[in-house]
Design an enzyme around this catalytic site. Structure first.
Site, short mmCIF file in Angstrom:
data_model
loop_
_atom_site.label_atom_id
_atom_site.label_comp_id
_atom_site.label_asym_id
_atom_site.label_seq_id
_atom_site.Cartn_x
_atom_site.Cartn_y
_atom_site.Cartn_z
N LYS A 85 -2.09 -1.33 -11.68
CA LYS A 85 -2.53 -2.48 -10.87
C LYS A 85 -4.06 -2.61 -10.91
CE LYS A 85 -2.46 0.21 -6.55
NZ LYS A 85 -3.87 0.15 -6.16
N ASP A 134 -1.39 5.59 -6.16
CA ASP A 134 -2.69 5.98 -6.75
C ASP A 134 -3.05 7.46 -6.60
OD1 ASP A 134 -2.65 3.26 -7.08
OD2 ASP A 134 -4.44 2.85 -5.92
N CYS A 153 -5.70 1.09 -0.55
CA CYS A 153 -4.57 0.66 -1.37
C CYS A 153 -3.22 0.82 -0.68
CB CYS A 153 -4.61 1.39 -2.70
SG CYS A 153 -6.01 0.83 -3.71
N GLN A 175 2.36 -3.09 18.20
CA GLN A 175 3.03 -4.36 18.50
C GLN A 175 4.47 -4.37 17.97
OE1 GLN A 175 0.18 -7.87 17.97
NE2 GLN A 175 -0.81 -6.33 16.68
#
Ligand code: C5J
Length: 224
Positions: free
Chosen positions: A129, A24, A162, A202
C-alpha cells in the site's frame, strides 16, 4: 460463532468470515536504520510486540481465520509517492533514499520486508500500500469481498497511523473491527492509549478492543 471478551462489550464473529489484518510489521518501521528511525523515533517498543503478534497470527491460522499482511511501500520510480508525503517532516533519510536496508520504503528492498518472525505463510495475502490506509489504492476490499469476509481483527504498527487509518476505512466499508490491544504499538505511548480509547468510545464508534489472550482463548474454545 466465537465471542471475545472485548471493550466496550463482547465481539462476536464467525472465524470463516473473519480476517486478521497485520499492518506493516516491516523492517523499515521496526529495525534501526529504517523509515521509523529516520524520522527520529525509538523503534524498540515496536520490536517488543513481535512475539505477541506471532501468537495472534498462530491462533488465527489454527482457527481458520484468513490472515492478510500489509506493507507500506512505494514503486522504485516513486510514481505512487506524492511529493507531499516524501517532503513531509525532517527525516535523516527520505522515502526512496538509500539506507542501510536498501532504499527507504521501496517495494522489493530489504527494509520493506516483513520481519522474518512474522513472515506470511504460503497462500496468505500480502497487500502493498502506498498510503497509511490499506484500502486506498489497493485490492484489499475486492480480496476481502471475494472471501466473504465481514469481520476484521487488527494488529501491527503504528497504532494511531496505519492501524487506525485502516480500521476507520474498514469501519466505513461496513466491517466489524476488533483491535488487538497488545499486538499493536506506537512510537508514542500516549497516542496508542488515546487510539484504543477513541476506537471503542461511544459504543464502539470505530470498533472493539481486546487482548491477544482473550482473542486466543475464544478461538481455542471453538476447537475444544
Ligand atoms: C507510519 C505506519 N507510521 N505503518 N506508518 O508512517 O504506521
Amino acid at each position: 460463532m466465537v465471542e471475545v471478551a472485548a471493550q466496550p462489550g463482547p465481539f462476536a464473529f464467525e472465524p470463516s468470515r473473519t480476517a486478521l489484518v497485520v499492518i506493516d510489521m516491516q523492517r523499515d518501521f521496526i529495525e534501526p536504520g529504517g523509515f521509523g528511525a529516520a524520522l527520529g523515533n525509538d523503534v524498540s517498543p515496536l520490536r517488543a510486540i513481535v512475539p505477541t503478534v506471532r501468537r495472534l497470527i498462530d491462533a488465527c491460522r489454527g482457527a481458520g481465520v484468513m490472515v492478510v499482511h500489509t506493507k507500506e511501500c512505494h514503486r522504485p520510480d516513486l510514481s505512487d509517492c506524492p511529493p507531499a508525503k516524501r517532503n513531509r517532516g525532517k527525516p535523516s533519510l527520505r522515502i526512496g533514499d538509500p539506507g542501510p536496508m536498501g532504499r527507504i520504503l521501496i517495494a522489493g528492498e530489504p527494509g520493506s520486508d516483513i520481519l522474518p518472525e512474522l513472515a506470511p505463510a504460503a497462500g496468505e495475502v500480502v497487500i502493498e500500500k502506498p498510503g497509511k490506509g490499506a484500502f486506498y489504492a489497493t485490492p484489499l476490499q475486492e480480496t476481502l469481498q471475494a472471501s466473504g469476509i465481514t469481520h476484521l481483527i487488527f494488529a501491527g504498527v503504528t497504532t494511531e497511523v496505519c492501524v487506525q487509518t485502516t480500521m476507520r476505512e474498514a469501519n466505513d466499508r461496513g466491517y466489524d473491527c476488533l483491535l488487538a490491544e497488545d499486538a499493536t504499538e506506537s512510537y508514542f505511548p500516549a497516542f496508542k492509549r488515546a487510539t484504543l480509547e477513541m476506537v471503542r468510545a461511544q459504543g464502539a464508534i470505530v470498533g472493539w478492543t481486546a487482548t491477544v489472550d482473550a482473542i486466543a482463548a475464544a478461538l481455542a474454545a471453538t476447537r475444544a
